[in-house]
Design a protein around this motif. Structure first.
Motif, PDB file in Angstrom:
ATOM      1  N   LEU A 160     -22.525  -4.696  -4.751  1.00  0.00           N
ATOM      2  CA  LEU A 160     -21.565  -4.380  -5.809  1.00  0.00           C
ATOM      3  C   LEU A 160     -20.931  -5.675  -6.296  1.00  0.00           C
ATOM      4  CD1 LEU A 160     -19.864  -1.208  -4.328  1.00  0.00           C
ATOM      5  CD2 LEU A 160     -21.643  -1.347  -6.074  1.00  0.00           C
ATOM      6  N   PHE A 161     -20.552  -5.695  -7.565  1.00  0.00           N
ATOM      7  CA  PHE A 161     -19.884  -6.877  -8.110  1.00  0.00           C
ATOM      8  C   PHE A 161     -18.415  -6.795  -7.699  1.00  0.00           C
ATOM      9  CE2 PHE A 161     -23.122  -5.809 -11.529  1.00  0.00           C
ATOM     10  CZ  PHE A 161     -24.112  -6.528 -10.894  1.00  0.00           C
ATOM     11  N   ARG A 162     -17.996  -7.698  -6.832  1.00  0.00           N
ATOM     12  CA  ARG A 162     -16.700  -7.476  -6.181  1.00  0.00           C
ATOM     13  C   ARG A 162     -15.518  -7.788  -7.085  1.00  0.00           C
ATOM     14  NH1 ARG A 162     -15.441 -12.517  -2.583  1.00  0.00           N
ATOM     15  NH2 ARG A 162     -16.407 -14.077  -3.870  1.00  0.00           N
ATOM     16  N   HIS A 163     -15.764  -8.518  -8.168  1.00  0.00           N
ATOM     17  CA  HIS A 163     -14.640  -8.788  -9.066  1.00  0.00           C
ATOM     18  C   HIS A 163     -14.549  -7.733 -10.156  1.00  0.00           C
ATOM     19  CE1 HIS A 163     -18.174 -10.482 -10.927  1.00  0.00           C
ATOM     20  NE2 HIS A 163     -17.571 -10.273 -12.069  1.00  0.00           N
ATOM     21  N   MET A 164     -15.415  -6.717 -10.110  1.00  0.00           N
ATOM     22  CA  MET A 164     -15.353  -5.651 -11.107  1.00  0.00           C
ATOM     23  C   MET A 164     -14.877  -4.366 -10.441  1.00  0.00           C
ATOM     24  SD  MET A 164     -18.881  -6.012 -13.237  1.00  0.00           S
ATOM     25  CE  MET A 164     -19.571  -7.621 -13.634  1.00  0.00           C
ATOM     26  N   THR A 165     -14.167  -3.557 -11.235  1.00  0.00           N
ATOM     27  CA  THR A 165     -13.737  -2.270 -10.706  1.00  0.00           C
ATOM     28  C   THR A 165     -14.959  -1.361 -10.574  1.00  0.00           C
ATOM     29  OG1 THR A 165     -13.410  -1.394 -12.901  1.00  0.00           O
ATOM     30  CG2 THR A 165     -11.505  -2.454 -11.884  1.00  0.00           C
TER      31      THR A 165
ATOM     32  N   ALA B  67     -15.474   1.363 -12.149  1.00  0.00           N
ATOM     33  CA  ALA B  67     -15.934   1.749 -13.484  1.00  0.00           C
ATOM     34  C   ALA B  67     -16.734   0.613 -14.128  1.00  0.00           C
ATOM     35  CB  ALA B  67     -14.739   2.124 -14.358  1.00  0.00           C
ATOM     36  N   GLN B  68     -16.266  -0.614 -13.975  1.00  0.00           N
ATOM     37  CA  GLN B  68     -16.970  -1.759 -14.574  1.00  0.00           C
ATOM     38  C   GLN B  68     -18.330  -1.959 -13.921  1.00  0.00           C
ATOM     39  OE1 GLN B  68     -13.868  -4.575 -13.864  1.00  0.00           O
ATOM     40  NE2 GLN B  68     -13.159  -4.565 -15.985  1.00  0.00           N
ATOM     41  N   ASN B  69     -18.389  -1.721 -12.613  1.00  0.00           N
ATOM     42  CA  ASN B  69     -19.659  -1.821 -11.911  1.00  0.00           C
ATOM     43  C   ASN B  69     -20.661  -0.824 -12.489  1.00  0.00           C
ATOM     44  OD1 ASN B  69     -20.355  -3.472  -9.345  1.00  0.00           O
ATOM     45  ND2 ASN B  69     -18.151  -3.153  -9.199  1.00  0.00           N
ATOM     46  N   ILE B  70     -20.205   0.412 -12.621  1.00  0.00           N
ATOM     47  CA  ILE B  70     -21.126   1.462 -13.064  1.00  0.00           C
ATOM     48  C   ILE B  70     -21.541   1.227 -14.514  1.00  0.00           C
ATOM     49  CG2 ILE B  70     -21.360   3.954 -13.438  1.00  0.00           C
ATOM     50  CD1 ILE B  70     -19.464   4.356 -11.066  1.00  0.00           C
ATOM     51  N   GLY B  71     -20.605   0.737 -15.331  1.00  0.00           N
ATOM     52  CA  GLY B  71     -20.906   0.546 -16.751  1.00  0.00           C
ATOM     53  C   GLY B  71     -21.685  -0.720 -17.051  1.00  0.00           C
ATOM     54  N   PHE B  72     -21.865  -1.582 -16.035  1.00  0.00           N
ATOM     55  CA  PHE B  72     -22.444  -2.917 -16.275  1.00  0.00           C
ATOM     56  C   PHE B  72     -23.803  -2.858 -16.968  1.00  0.00           C
ATOM     57  CE2 PHE B  72     -25.033  -6.539 -15.004  1.00  0.00           C
ATOM     58  CZ  PHE B  72     -24.215  -7.596 -15.363  1.00  0.00           C
ATOM     59  N   GLY B  73     -24.668  -1.979 -16.465  1.00  0.00           N
ATOM     60  CA  GLY B  73     -26.027  -1.916 -17.002  1.00  0.00           C
ATOM     61  C   GLY B  73     -26.060  -1.529 -18.473  1.00  0.00           C
ATOM     62  N   LEU B  74     -25.039  -0.772 -18.907  1.00  0.00           N
ATOM     63  CA  LEU B  74     -24.987  -0.394 -20.320  1.00  0.00           C
ATOM     64  C   LEU B  74     -24.372  -1.519 -21.144  1.00  0.00           C
ATOM     65  CD1 LEU B  74     -23.721   3.257 -19.762  1.00  0.00           C
ATOM     66  CD2 LEU B  74     -26.049   2.499 -20.249  1.00  0.00           C
ATOM     67  N   LYS B  75     -23.393  -2.193 -20.546  1.00  0.00           N
ATOM     68  CA  LYS B  75     -22.681  -3.253 -21.258  1.00  0.00           C
ATOM     69  C   LYS B  75     -23.583  -4.436 -21.586  1.00  0.00           C
ATOM     70  CE  LYS B  75     -19.540  -6.473 -20.214  1.00  0.00           C
ATOM     71  NZ  LYS B  75     -18.635  -7.151 -19.281  1.00  0.00           N
ATOM     72  N   VAL B  76     -24.546  -4.721 -20.707  1.00  0.00           N
ATOM     73  CA  VAL B  76     -25.361  -5.917 -20.927  1.00  0.00           C
ATOM     74  C   VAL B  76     -26.574  -5.645 -21.830  1.00  0.00           C
ATOM     75  CG1 VAL B  76     -24.688  -7.033 -18.783  1.00  0.00           C
ATOM     76  CG2 VAL B  76     -26.713  -5.570 -18.815  1.00  0.00           C
ATOM     77  N   ARG B  77     -26.691  -4.424 -22.328  1.00  0.00           N
ATOM     78  CA  ARG B  77     -27.824  -4.163 -23.217  1.00  0.00           C
ATOM     79  C   ARG B  77     -27.646  -4.922 -24.522  1.00  0.00           C
ATOM     80  NH1 ARG B  77     -28.993   2.267 -22.736  1.00  0.00           N
ATOM     81  NH2 ARG B  77     -29.750   2.202 -20.595  1.00  0.00           N
TER      82      ARG B  77
ATOM     83  N   THR C 106     -26.192 -12.627 -16.241  1.00  0.00           N
ATOM     84  CA  THR C 106     -25.903 -12.585 -14.803  1.00  0.00           C
ATOM     85  C   THR C 106     -24.955 -13.708 -14.418  1.00  0.00           C
ATOM     86  OG1 THR C 106     -28.089 -11.669 -14.399  1.00  0.00           O
ATOM     87  CG2 THR C 106     -26.955 -12.617 -12.511  1.00  0.00           C
ATOM     88  N   ILE C 107     -25.230 -14.905 -14.948  1.00  0.00           N
ATOM     89  CA  ILE C 107     -24.390 -16.047 -14.579  1.00  0.00           C
ATOM     90  C   ILE C 107     -22.986 -15.903 -15.145  1.00  0.00           C
ATOM     91  CG2 ILE C 107     -24.083 -18.527 -14.953  1.00  0.00           C
ATOM     92  CD1 ILE C 107     -27.099 -18.829 -14.573  1.00  0.00           C
ATOM     93  N   PHE C 108     -22.899 -15.526 -16.437  1.00  0.00           N
ATOM     94  CA  PHE C 108     -21.578 -15.531 -17.057  1.00  0.00           C
ATOM     95  C   PHE C 108     -20.779 -14.256 -16.838  1.00  0.00           C
ATOM     96  CE2 PHE C 108     -23.417 -19.232 -18.898  1.00  0.00           C
ATOM     97  CZ  PHE C 108     -22.327 -20.077 -19.054  1.00  0.00           C
ATOM     98  N   ASN C 109     -21.456 -13.127 -16.606  1.00  0.00           N
ATOM     99  CA  ASN C 109     -20.694 -11.891 -16.381  1.00  0.00           C
ATOM    100  C   ASN C 109     -20.520 -11.546 -14.915  1.00  0.00           C
ATOM    101  OD1 ASN C 109     -20.580 -11.603 -19.112  1.00  0.00           O
ATOM    102  ND2 ASN C 109     -22.225 -10.108 -19.227  1.00  0.00           N
ATOM    103  N   VAL C 110     -21.420 -12.039 -14.076  1.00  0.00           N
ATOM    104  CA  VAL C 110     -21.374 -11.623 -12.667  1.00  0.00           C
ATOM    105  C   VAL C 110     -20.967 -12.786 -11.761  1.00  0.00           C
ATOM    106  CG1 VAL C 110     -22.708 -10.717 -10.739  1.00  0.00           C
ATOM    107  CG2 VAL C 110     -23.076  -9.823 -13.040  1.00  0.00           C
ATOM    108  N   LEU C 111     -21.678 -13.895 -11.862  1.00  0.00           N
ATOM    109  CA  LEU C 111     -21.450 -14.969 -10.885  1.00  0.00           C
ATOM    110  C   LEU C 111     -20.154 -15.736 -11.157  1.00  0.00           C
ATOM    111  CD1 LEU C 111     -25.058 -16.334 -10.389  1.00  0.00           C
ATOM    112  CD2 LEU C 111     -23.791 -14.664  -9.041  1.00  0.00           C
ATOM    113  N   LEU C 112     -19.979 -16.202 -12.378  1.00  0.00           N
ATOM    114  CA  LEU C 112     -18.795 -17.021 -12.657  1.00  0.00           C
ATOM    115  C   LEU C 112     -17.483 -16.264 -12.470  1.00  0.00           C
ATOM    116  CD1 LEU C 112     -19.841 -19.426 -15.546  1.00  0.00           C
ATOM    117  CD2 LEU C 112     -19.454 -19.916 -13.134  1.00  0.00           C
ATOM    118  N   PRO C 113     -17.356 -15.013 -12.953  1.00  0.00           N
ATOM    119  CA  PRO C 113     -16.105 -14.310 -12.678  1.00  0.00           C
ATOM    120  C   PRO C 113     -15.822 -14.190 -11.181  1.00  0.00           C
ATOM    121  CG  PRO C 113     -17.345 -13.160 -14.354  1.00  0.00           C
ATOM    122  CD  PRO C 113     -18.250 -14.237 -13.826  1.00  0.00           C
ATOM    123  N   GLY C 114     -16.882 -14.031 -10.395  1.00  0.00           N
ATOM    124  CA  GLY C 114     -16.681 -13.950  -8.946  1.00  0.00           C
ATOM    125  C   GLY C 114     -16.187 -15.264  -8.365  1.00  0.00           C
TER     126      GLY C 114
END
Lengths: 345, 285, 286
Positions: A85-90, A92-102, B192-200
């Motif tokens: 899981l992306f630990r800096h995302m809530t 909801a943000q985790n679940i929505g990620f795949g749609l957001k990056v389209r 991946t780098i800008f939305n996932v890694l860097l915020p972390g």
């Protein structure tokens, strides 16, 4: 989505992690890849996902050659062993990620993403936790967030790597049942990797037993337990013992002596049997040995028996005996298998 | 021990019980040493400032030269820390992710600013970036040394390891699964780098920035040679303290020192808050 | 691989080769301008006029006195901070007590204080305008513009190094080993000597190395308290400054090259410790 795996080979630095593996998965099937560590089961899962690329062979999703596509293009839902899981995302943000990056052309509007996330949270029974961070969730909850996140992209197939590996026993049982219901409800083609045979047998429509980069057997729980097709499957699934035997004139001989069971063709090989498929007997033609340990197991007892081996280390077998049978520590026990299989050498 | 003392010691207790000996000795020595070396001298500084009174304090701080010096120190430290955030993070990435010849050497060299005496760095930068130096001559007629740009260059050197060494361990801990998860969800490498890694990595990067900035504001040795030390233009606050001391203007030195000290405390507080916030939210830093 | 269309696929958690090349090149260029060239220039400038001039600059009496003073100051300051580092990390890592986090912050304090201020506080404490200075002077004790002041300022500046290295290390190791030793009948000192110390020796060595490098190289704090009396209160970094300001570049860089060498040796030992004993032996921020 139907998945076809054709003659896949995968080498890591010349070491063949997978060797000529082929497998057909029907649409909507729930498949378990079962094997000890190093058997190649996780490698196979990662190849299906596109996280690794095969050295040789092809993978088809329906009619489409998936090996031509990168992981991003394959649209598979992958649930990682430690959830990732992306630990800096809530949540909801985790679940929505795949749609957001389209890319903007296929990206749903914000309101649509929000609705999809809330539906998925409902589906995995985590409504109300959308603003939590992964760190604030229990192991089982993280698991379900990871599943919801994978489902958000409407994957063609769902892949799970040791989905219950990091959970404690009680949560594991609950989630197992829940995952089966979830699968029956959504009908996704699902492949999961496990080293826990109980999990594989209970959950999967078909179990793929793997060892040393090869598929040993594919079949239902009954198939792999009752009709194991290789010595590996026999000994890996359930409890079993084995002894070197010969078959002569239809009779099975152990150390040259008949043991009271018969087999068709003459051969030499290993006799496999399970502890519960054994009867105690007084007859002369039987296996016999010294009881070295006796332990209670639920409604029966398991006797550990050492069979003498001409001065070499004795053969060690385990048999199940009735609670009140006259089997004592140090005494001699005589028994015959009632169901067995001989694998030729 | 009386009953009431027992009751109160159960409610408030300095230390958890432990069978390990030496608590009184080691803590006592540490506190005594800390007080003698650090706390009493700093208290002396604050005491001297208090003697100035508010009006005296503000009179010194509102002096144009003081304001300019503080502005130069904070401005250059800020810019240098920003540049270090970019290159320090890049460097940490290259060092943790890529394998190339000389990587070990470079990894070791990142600590050079920690180990190299500041005066040595100072004269080296001054001669390199001077108008007739190896690098300075390349940029002529644009001058680097003896301007605030020279100060920024020295502070980039000083602050670099703070960013790299704060970000690097966190980067090493990134689970590859997280990047793969982003990829299975359709994210390209850039996303991946800008939305996932860097915020972390944000808490670590912010901490590195704050450390580099705090160090840069107070830096003296590596800066004074390259700065040119022109009052109102490239004179840093620590140098002004030294100048005031040489003029026996203790009040002036004390006031500038106090304001810098207070800002250092604030920076420490900010760093601790970042770490506490990050621990609370993400589980670790 | 016969099927060349697959070659374009790479590990999804990796960048393309060209991206890597650009990023590595960018990093190296940055380091060249900010780390390597300055370091190289120190040695080039020092040997500009040959080995003879270089040697002369170092054996010159004032330079020699500065070298001796620097060694003396480090020889006093480092052991003091070593003892403090051991005591503080023992108290902090082996016990749970109120105010621990605050104590750790206090220990870090000298890291975030300008070295000039570190010197200034002693000037204010022992200077002519203070209470202590004149009183000590009446007994013939000089602190400021003398060796004791230089030692004090150096101790202040290098105060956290050993403790900072040891605290996380000892916290990681917990108290299990010590409790085991004590339960086997070892005394407190025996436990420390036979159990704790062997566990932390490499971290300790690394802390001492850094502490020493900083102690020998400290400039700002020392320059404020020293008075820069040539041959008496001039440390090596201060001597570098004086020579530089006199435009005696070769001599300035010659003395500087010794200090740079010290830094390189420190880094080499650090890298060796890391390679030999794992990253745990040497880490943390400074």
């Amino acid at each position: 989505m139907e998945v076809k795996i054709n003659n896949i080979r995968k080498e890591f630095d010349r070491f063949a992690a997978l060797n000529d593996v082929s497998l057909n998965i029907a649409s909507g099937e729930l498949i378990a890849l079962l094997g000890p560590s190093g058997s190649g089961k996780t490698t196979l899962l990662r190849l299906i996902a596109g996280l690794d690329f095969p050295t040789a062979g092809q993978i088809f999703f329906g009619e489409e050659d998936a090996s031509r596509h990168s992981v991003q293009e394959r649209n598979v839902g992958f649930v990682f062993q430690h959830y990732a899981l992306f630990r800096h995302m809530t949540v909801a943000q985790n679940i929505g990620f795949g749609l957001k990056v389209r890319p903007s052309a296929s990206r749903p509007p914000k309101s649509e993403i929000k609705k999809r996330v809330s539906d998925l949270l409902d589906m995995v029974q985590l409504s109300g936790l959308e603003n939590r961070y992964p760190n604030q969730l229990s192991g089982g909850q993280r698991q379900r967030v990871a599943l919801a996140r994978a489902m958000a992209i409407e994957p063609r197939i769902l892949l799970l790597d040791e989905p219950f590996g990091a959970l404690d026993a009680k949560v594991r049982k609950e989630l197992r049942r829940w995952l089966r219901e979830f699968h029956d409800r959504t009908g996704h083609t699902t492949v999961f990797v496990t080293h826990d045979q109980e999990e594989a047998l209970e959950l999967a429509d078909r179990v793929v037993v793997m060892s040393q980069g090869k598929i040993e057997q594919v079949g239902s729980a009954d198939d792999v337990y009752d009709r194991p097709q290789s010595p590996f499957v026999f000994s890996f699934i359930g409890e079993s013992s084995h002894l070197p035997v010969e078959v002569k004139d239809g009779a099975v001989l152990f150390q040259g002596q008949p043991i009271g069971i018969s087999e068709g063709a003459d051969a030499a090989g290993d006799l496999f049997f399970r502890p519960e498929d054994v009867v105690l007997t007084d007859e002369k033609d039987a296996l016999f040995g010294k009881v070295t340990a006796c332990r209670r197991l639920a409604g029966t007892r398991i006797a550990e028996i050492d069979i003498a081996n001409n001065g070499h280390d004795p053969f060690h077998v385990e048999v199940e005996v009735p609670l009140h049978a006259p089997v004592e520590l140090g005494s001699e026990a005589r028994f015959r298998p009632t169901r067995w299989k001989i694998f030729r050498k | 021990m009386t009953a009431s003392a027992t009751a109160s010691s159960a409610g408030w207790r300095l230390k958890q019980p432990s069978i390990i000996p030496g608590f009184g000795l080691t803590l006592g020595f540490s506190l005594a040493y800390l007080s003698l070396i650090i706390l009493i001298p700093i208290a002396g500084l604050l005491w001297r400032t208090a003697e100035l009174g508010w009006s005296g304090f503000f009179a010194i701080l509102s002096d144009e030269r003081t304001i300019r010096a503080l502005y130069v120190s904070f401005g250059t430290a800020f810019i240098a820390a920003l540049i270090n955030v970019v290159f320090g993070t890049l460097l940490a990435w290259v060092l943790t992710r890529y394998r190339f010849p000389g990587r070990r050497l470079i990894d070791a060299m990142v600590d050079l600013p920690f180990a190299l005496p500041t005066a040595v760095a100072g004269i080296a930068f001054a001669s390199l970036y001077a108008p007739n130096g190896w690098i300075g001559s390349l940029f002529m007629p644009f001058r680097i040394a003896f301007t605030p740009i020279g100060i920024v260059i020295a502070l980039i050197f000083i602050g670099l390891p703070f960013v790299v060494r704060t970000v690097q361990p966190i980067m090493e801990e990134i689970d590859k699964e997280v990047e793969e998860a982003a990829a299975t969800l359709g994210a390209n490498r850039f996303q991946t780098i800008f939305n996932v890694l860097l915020p972390g990595l944000t808490p670590a990067i912010l901490t590195g920035f704050a450390l580099a900035f705090a160090r840069g504001v107070g830096e003296y040795g590596s800066v004074i040679f390259i700065a040119g030390n022109i009052p109102y233009v490239s004179e840093i606050a620590p140098l002004l303290i030294v100048i005031r001391l040489e003029e026996f203007n203790y009040a002036g030195a004390t006031a500038i020192a106090t304001i810098m000290l207070l800002i250092s405390f604030a920076m420490l507080l900010v760093i601790n808050l970042i770490q506490a916030w990050s621990r609370r939210r993400y589980g670790n830093v | 691989m016969s099927d060349n269309r697959r070659i374009s696929f790479r590990n999804p958690a990796d960048e393309s080769f060209s991206t890597k090349l650009v990023l590595v090149a960018l990093s190296l260029a940055f380091l060249a301008f900010f780390l390597f060239l300055p370091l190289v220039s120190v040695f080039v400038e020092a040997f500009r006029e040959g080995w003879g001039t270089y040697e002369e600059a170092l054996v010159e009496p004032d330079a020699w006195a500065a070298i001796q003073l620097t060694l003396t100051v480090a020889a006093i300051a480092v052991p003091l901070n070593l003892v403090f580092g051991l005591a503080a990390s023992w108290a902090i890592a082996k016990f749970e007590f109120k105010g621990k986090a605050f104590l750790i912050t206090l220990i870090d304090l000298p890291f975030s204080i300008s070295p000039v201020i570190s010197g200034l506080v002693y000037v204010l404490l022992f200077g002519s305008g203070s209470l202590l200075g004149p009183w000590l002077k009446s007994y013939g004790i000089e602190i400021l513009f003398a060796v004791p002041g230089i030692v004090l300022a150096t101790v202040f500046v290098t105060f956290p190094f050993v403790a900072r290295e040891l605290i996380p290390l000892m916290q990681d190791q917990g108290t299990g080993d010590e409790e085991a030793a004590l339960s086997l009948g070892a005394s407190g000192w025996q436990t420390f000597w036979y159990v704790t110390l062997p566990n932390i020796k490499w971290g300790l060595l690394y802390g001492v190395l850094l502490c020493n490098a900083r102690a020998m190289g400290e400039f700002g704090a020392v320059s404020v308290v020293s008075g820069r009396i040539r041959g008496l209160t001039n440390t090596m970094p201060l001597h570098v400054e004086i020579l530089y300001n006199e435009y005696n570049m070769v001599a300035a860089f010659a003395v500087a090259s010794l200090l740079a060498l010290l830094a390189l040796v420190t880094l080499a030992l650090k890298t060796f410790l890391e390679l030999r004993f794992g990253a745990g032996a040497a880490g943390g921020r400074h």
